[in-house]
Design an enzyme around this catalytic site. Structure first.
Site, mmCIF file in Angstrom:
data_model
loop_
_atom_site.group_PDB
_atom_site.id
_atom_site.type_symbol
_atom_site.label_atom_id
_atom_site.label_comp_id
_atom_site.label_asym_id
_atom_site.label_seq_id
_atom_site.Cartn_x
_atom_site.Cartn_y
_atom_site.Cartn_z
ATOM 1 N N CYS A 135 31.531 35.990 35.179
ATOM 2 C CA CYS A 135 31.689 34.536 35.124
ATOM 3 C C CYS A 135 31.319 33.972 36.498
ATOM 4 O O CYS A 135 31.813 34.438 37.538
ATOM 5 C CB CYS A 135 33.121 34.170 34.757
ATOM 6 S SG CYS A 135 33.598 34.727 33.099
ATOM 7 N N CYS A 159 43.895 30.083 41.195
ATOM 8 C CA CYS A 159 43.135 30.553 40.037
ATOM 9 C C CYS A 159 41.666 30.757 40.407
ATOM 10 O O CYS A 159 41.011 29.881 40.958
ATOM 11 C CB CYS A 159 43.251 29.524 38.921
ATOM 12 S SG CYS A 159 42.394 29.986 37.408
ATOM 13 N N GLU A 188 45.354 42.561 43.331
ATOM 14 C CA GLU A 188 46.212 41.482 43.791
ATOM 15 C C GLU A 188 47.052 40.921 42.650
ATOM 16 O O GLU A 188 46.598 40.863 41.500
ATOM 17 C CB GLU A 188 45.373 40.357 44.424
ATOM 18 C CG GLU A 188 44.716 40.788 45.732
ATOM 19 C CD GLU A 188 43.920 39.691 46.406
ATOM 20 O OE1 GLU A 188 43.899 39.668 47.654
ATOM 21 O OE2 GLU A 188 43.325 38.852 45.695
ATOM 22 N N CYS A 234 36.142 42.970 37.772
ATOM 23 C CA CYS A 234 35.815 42.454 36.444
ATOM 24 C C CYS A 234 34.310 42.539 36.242
ATOM 25 O O CYS A 234 33.536 42.267 37.166
ATOM 26 C CB CYS A 234 36.277 41.001 36.299
ATOM 27 S SG CYS A 234 36.039 40.332 34.630
ATOM 28 N N CYS A 246 51.317 36.216 37.974
ATOM 29 C CA CYS A 246 49.946 36.415 37.502
ATOM 30 C C CYS A 246 49.593 37.882 37.737
ATOM 31 O O CYS A 246 49.543 38.350 38.874
ATOM 32 C CB CYS A 246 49.001 35.493 38.265
ATOM 33 S SG CYS A 246 47.289 35.548 37.686
ATOM 34 N N CYS A 277 34.003 32.651 39.415
ATOM 35 C CA CYS A 277 35.192 33.462 39.668
ATOM 36 C C CYS A 277 34.940 34.451 40.796
ATOM 37 O O CYS A 277 33.955 35.198 40.784
ATOM 38 C CB CYS A 277 35.591 34.204 38.394
ATOM 39 S SG CYS A 277 37.028 35.277 38.594
#
Length: 381
Positions: free
Chosen positions: A121, A356, A97, A117, A110, A124
């Site tokens: 974290c 975000c 995305e 990933c 972005c 996220c």
């Protein structure tokens, strides 16, 4: 969006230096690289027959041996606030995305650097999806090409026009943040090559200050970035002490806060003409107390940095909640009182899961380690 079948080299994967070498190896002059870059990135031409200042023989050779293939746009969403999100299908079937945020006088894209990933974290959505692989250079730079091309087409329709305030702005995308899916510095070589293309005068021509890389804190790679491609730097801090950051950003166990802030000072250098952005997601009851604001001010007082407070953006099955607006304001004001430049990021695109921390994509496969991490709940006391 393919212009040839079975070709071996995607020229979108080559920055100017690599493309010059490619043409030299073909027996051509190096300036052919500049011509091709201008056709692709400035004129948005991806069909070799249309590149009229290249010889017919060269165009035929390129058609036979190379390609300029782009990801497929699976979906395009537009938020009520004007934010765009694209789901892009890659050559192996994975999807990533990208998000475009229009603002007065500029437009920020972005960009993703990985399929998923692996840093885990806890706040996220991308980390929840697991990790598949690094993106190639062409898959990174294609996100910029697609955004500019799609947005210019939309802008040329009067009924869809969105006003830009900069008279000499050539393209909708004026700023790029490597803050999409993935940890950019774990894909160092491909990300640096793509950023060089973003800044190349024969490509998108962005200045170094208009390209920002966000990292969870890969200290050796940050030092390497400073030497090779010192773009603007953002660091995901999110906690004022190692005990809490170990839980929020597991990478902290390897690269703790003290050495990371020292690294930030090295990145800026002695002249302190630039600031590192310290990103701090605001999590209700976790990292948003007055005591934690004072602790944060203390550890960053001598770091040339600005703080970007990010209201947490929820996603399915998360254990976190967004801090109350008055809590975020109090936290900001306490930092400002300590002469630390601090802003609160405006939430954009959350109605289409484009804010975000909300990017998720669609992956063909994930590591078993990341699947296990999805099932774990971290206890915050």
């Amino acid at each position: 969006m393919s212009n040839t079948q079975g070709a071996s080299v995607n020229l979108l994967s080559l920055d100017r230096s690599a493309m010059e070498n490619y043409f030299l190896d073909m027996g051509e002059k190096s300036f052919r690289a500049q011509q091709l870059l201008q056709w692709v990135y400035q004129k948005k031409v991806i069909r070799f027959p249309d590149m009229t200042d290249l010889s017919k023989r060269l165009r035929q050779t390129l058609q036979q041996n190379t390609n300029l293939d782009l990801p497929e746009i699976v979906s395009q969403q537009r938020s009520t606030d004007g934010t765009f999100k694209w789901l892009l299908k890659l050559k192996d079937g994975n999807c990533i995305e990208s998000v475009y945020i229009p603002e007065s006088g500029r437009g920020t894209l972005c960009v993703s650097s990985q399929v998923g990933c692996g840093l885990n974290c806890t706040f996220c959505a991308t980390a929840r999806q697991g990790f598949n692989r690094n993106l190639d250079v062409d898959e990174i730079i294609s996100q910029v090409w697609i955004a500019n091309n799609v947005l210019e087409a939309i802008e040329n329709k009067p009924e869809n026009c969105f006003v830009r305030d900069v008279a000499d702005q050539r393209r909708p995308v004026t700023n790029i943040v490597m803050m999409g899916m993935g940890e950019p510095l774990l894909n160092f070589d491909n990300v640096v090559s793509a950023m060089r293309l973003m800044m190349d005068d024969y490509s998108f021509g962005l200045s170094m200050r208009r390209v920002t890389l966000s990292t969870a804190g890969m200290i050796p790679a940050i030092d390497q970035l400073r030497q090779q491609c010192p773009v603007s730097l953002a660091v995901s801090l999110h906690a004022p002490d190692d005990a809490l950051r170990d839980k929020l950003v597991p990478l902290n166990k390897k690269y703790p806060i003290g050495p990371l802030l020292d690294c930030c000072r090295r990145y800026v250098g002695e002249n302190n003409r630039r600031r590192v952005t310290l990103e701090y997601v605001m999590l209700k009851g976790v990292n948003d107390s007055a005591e934690q604001a004072r602790a944060l001010a203390k550890i960053i007082r001598h770091v040339p940095a600005k703080v970007n407070l990010i209201p947490f953006n929820p996603f399915p099955q998360t254990q976190f909640q967004r801090s109350e607006a008055e809590t975020i304001d109090r936290f900001r004001d306490m930092l400002l009182a300590e002469n630390i430049f601090t802003v609160t990021r405006t939430t954009r695109g959350d109605d289409i899961d484009a804010a975000c921390g909300q990017l998720a994509g669609d992956f063909v496969d994930r590591t078993s380690r990341s699947r296990r991490m999805q099932q774990q709940t971290v206890v915050f006391s």
